[in-house]
Scaffold this motif. Structure first.
Motif, mmCIF file in Angstrom:
data_model
loop_
_atom_site.group_PDB
_atom_site.id
_atom_site.type_symbol
_atom_site.label_atom_id
_atom_site.label_comp_id
_atom_site.label_asym_id
_atom_site.label_seq_id
_atom_site.Cartn_x
_atom_site.Cartn_y
_atom_site.Cartn_z
ATOM 1 N N PRO A 39 1.081 -41.675 -2.204
ATOM 2 C CA PRO A 39 0.465 -42.972 -2.484
ATOM 3 C C PRO A 39 -0.791 -42.819 -3.339
ATOM 4 O O PRO A 39 -1.484 -41.806 -3.272
ATOM 5 C CB PRO A 39 0.110 -43.514 -1.103
ATOM 6 N N GLU A 41 -4.360 -43.742 -3.779
ATOM 7 C CA GLU A 41 -5.430 -44.323 -2.967
ATOM 8 C C GLU A 41 -6.326 -45.259 -3.762
ATOM 9 O O GLU A 41 -7.030 -46.086 -3.198
ATOM 10 C CB GLU A 41 -6.270 -43.222 -2.307
ATOM 11 N N ALA A 43 -5.178 -47.526 -5.775
ATOM 12 C CA ALA A 43 -4.477 -48.795 -5.929
ATOM 13 C C ALA A 43 -4.753 -49.737 -4.769
ATOM 14 O O ALA A 43 -4.417 -50.917 -4.827
ATOM 15 C CB ALA A 43 -2.979 -48.558 -6.054
ATOM 16 N N ILE A 44 -5.375 -49.251 -3.720
ATOM 17 C CA ILE A 44 -5.661 -50.069 -2.546
ATOM 18 C C ILE A 44 -7.053 -50.654 -2.691
ATOM 19 O O ILE A 44 -8.050 -49.930 -2.743
ATOM 20 C CB ILE A 44 -5.557 -49.232 -1.262
ATOM 21 N N PRO A 46 -9.814 -53.329 -1.049
ATOM 22 C CA PRO A 46 -10.095 -54.141 0.137
ATOM 23 C C PRO A 46 -10.300 -55.600 -0.259
ATOM 24 O O PRO A 46 -10.868 -55.896 -1.311
ATOM 25 C CB PRO A 46 -11.383 -53.527 0.688
#
Length: 175
Positions: A39, A41, A43-44, A46
């Motif tokens: 994954p 990280e 691209a995430i 909040p």
């Protein structure tokens, strides 16, 4: 022995033939893809915290595919953190403070289809500089060689500015 050579020759010929069949694929001069399937990280993002407004009637009507008040807006958040006005991102048109700059830049006229023209010219340039057969086959980056004629020799340019007497505070001191 002869059969093994023939098999190797046929495999190489098939590989080269397939490498030459690129179809309608857009040429990519810079090949920087991740080779792992983990994954991302980065691209995430909040989301902002949920808040209940003072007046629920002031909430906008929901629009499918539209923006949400809690959606992340990293560009606007960065501008606000640096002391800028994030509302300027939503502005369209030319601000009055930049009208002199725009009139100077457009004094010889403006081509209405400049974006389409540049996109077509860029596609043609990338097709002409797409790399050699084995570079395409092994996904080798040809970006720096393709743009070598358009690049700036940073050391020669720094020396030119220093000879002219200009201050170059961002560059390391001369030896």
């Amino acid at each position: 022995m002869r059969g093994a050579r023939l098999t190797v020759l046929m495999v190489l010929t098939a590989g080269l033939a397939l490498a030459g069949c690129s179809g309608d694929k857009q040429p990519e001069l810079m090949n920087i893809r991740s080779t792992n399937s983990t994954p991302d990280e980065f691209a995430i993002l909040p989301v902002k915290p949920l808040e209940i407004p003072e007046d629920l009637a002031a909430l906008p009507a929901p629009t499918p595919g539209g923006a949400n008040r809690t959606d992340p807006s990293p560009a606007a958040d960065a501008i606000a953190a640096l002391g800028g006005n994030p509302a300027r991102l939503a502005q369209t048109g030319v601000p009055s403070s930049e009208s002199a700059l725009v009139s100077q830049a457009t004094r010889f006229g403006v081509a209405g289809d400049i974006r389409q023209t540049l996109a077509a010219e860029d596609l043609e340039f990338r097709r002409k500089n797409d790399g050699r057969l084995l570079e395409r086959l092994f996904n080798v980056s040809v970006y720096y060689r393709a743009y070598r004629a358009q690049s700036l020799d940073q050391h020669a340019e720094l020396a030119r500015w220093r000879r002219a007497g200009a201050r170059t505070v961002g560059a390391p001191p001369s030896q």
